[in-house]
Design an enzyme around this catalytic site. Structure first.
Site, PDB file in Angstrom:
ATOM      1  N   HIS A  47      -3.243  12.033  15.182  1.00  0.00           N
ATOM      2  CA  HIS A  47      -3.606  11.129  14.081  1.00  0.00           C
ATOM      3  C   HIS A  47      -2.382  10.330  13.635  1.00  0.00           C
ATOM      4  CE1 HIS A  47      -5.568   9.826  10.357  1.00  0.00           C
ATOM      5  NE2 HIS A  47      -4.480  10.215   9.691  1.00  0.00           N
ATOM      6  N   CYS A  60       0.803  -1.218   0.000  1.00  0.00           N
ATOM      7  CA  CYS A  60       0.000   0.000   0.000  1.00  0.00           C
ATOM      8  C   CYS A  60       0.842   1.278   0.000  1.00  0.00           C
ATOM      9  CB  CYS A  60      -0.953   0.010   1.190  1.00  0.00           C
ATOM     10  SG  CYS A  60      -0.125   0.108   2.791  1.00  0.00           S
ATOM     11  N   ASP A  80      -7.944  -6.062   6.298  1.00  0.00           N
ATOM     12  CA  ASP A  80      -7.311  -6.911   5.283  1.00  0.00           C
ATOM     13  C   ASP A  80      -5.861  -7.257   5.649  1.00  0.00           C
ATOM     14  OD1 ASP A  80      -6.160  -4.445   4.991  1.00  0.00           O
ATOM     15  OD2 ASP A  80      -6.796  -4.135   2.920  1.00  0.00           O
ATOM     16  N   CYS A 101      -2.588   0.995   9.026  1.00  0.00           N
ATOM     17  CA  CYS A 101      -1.948   1.690   7.903  1.00  0.00           C
ATOM     18  C   CYS A 101      -1.528   3.076   8.397  1.00  0.00           C
ATOM     19  CB  CYS A 101      -2.959   1.795   6.764  1.00  0.00           C
ATOM     20  SG  CYS A 101      -2.316   2.581   5.289  1.00  0.00           S
ATOM     21  N   ARG A 137      -4.942  -4.407   9.524  1.00  0.00           N
ATOM     22  CA  ARG A 137      -3.831  -3.659   8.941  1.00  0.00           C
ATOM     23  C   ARG A 137      -3.866  -2.230   9.478  1.00  0.00           C
ATOM     24  NH1 ARG A 137      -3.525  -0.578   3.914  1.00  0.00           N
ATOM     25  NH2 ARG A 137      -5.580  -1.434   3.389  1.00  0.00           N
ATOM     26  N   HIS A 170      -5.078   4.865   9.647  1.00  0.00           N
ATOM     27  CA  HIS A 170      -6.361   4.158   9.714  1.00  0.00           C
ATOM     28  C   HIS A 170      -6.109   2.668   9.888  1.00  0.00           C
ATOM     29  CE1 HIS A 170      -7.514   7.966   7.760  1.00  0.00           C
ATOM     30  NE2 HIS A 170      -8.671   7.778   8.372  1.00  0.00           N
TER      31      HIS A 170
END
Ligand code: FE
Length: 173
Positions: free
Chosen positions: A141, A104, A148, A158, A156, A144
């Site tokens: 932050h 990703c 998957d 990410c 995950r 997310h």
């Protein structure tokens, strides 16, 4: 004569001194009084104060939910053993053992180091429903979480590289 020329150049271009310095693995936190890798006290720091403390690119991601471009961060394809900390406050977040190769373009983990290392919040921005991951100590932050990921969690995490500090070595408990 050469020495004189050298000093003149250094006076005119003092920033040249930093050009050859290697980038360190962790950011400079000398101006951040809230950064600690041992104090787990929950922080209540206003965005106005963070804006004075954090570099602009970290502030944009950590406090304004920006996302760094895929395949551009420092850690998306890193596989060195060690520990990942919150770049804003120093909170321990992930072990390298939980990091997995993901296509990703962002650093991806299947679990946090402790359940309360991170907190979750619904994110309905950009016409999508996602679950935002924030630092459990400073509520910055991080990225997310998606369903998957690989076993054992099939999650995950990410993350944005810029939101992470990495310390090589044996991963913290
Ligand atoms: Fe934090």
């Amino acid at each position: 004569m050469r020495l004189t020329l050298f000093f003149i150049v250094m006076l005119l271009f003092p920033s040249c001194k930093g050009v050859s310095q290697e980038r360190t693995m962790t950011n400079d936190h000398t101006n951040n009084p809230h950064y600690s890798r041992t104090d787990t006290t929950h922080l209540h720091v206003s965005d106005a104060e963070w804006k004075k403390i954090l570099p602009a690119d970290l502030y944009a991601v950590a406090r304004e939910q920006a996302t760094e471009r895929a395949f551009t961060g420092q850690y998306w394809d890193a596989d060195t053993k060690g520990t990942y900390y919150c770049a804003v406050c120093g909170n321990t977040l992930f072990k390298s053992d939980a990091k997995f190769a993901s296509s990703c373009g962002w650093p991806s983990f299947f679990e946090a180091i402790r359940p309360n290392s991170v907190i979750y919040r619904d994110d309905n921005s950009h016409g999508m429903h996602r679950t935002e991951v924030l630092c459990g100590r400073c509520e910055s932050h991080l990225g997310h979480i998606f369903d998957d990921g690989p076993p054992p969690s099939y999650k995950r995490f990410c993350m944005n590289s810029i939101s992470l500090d990495f310390e090589p070595g044996i991963a913290s408990k």
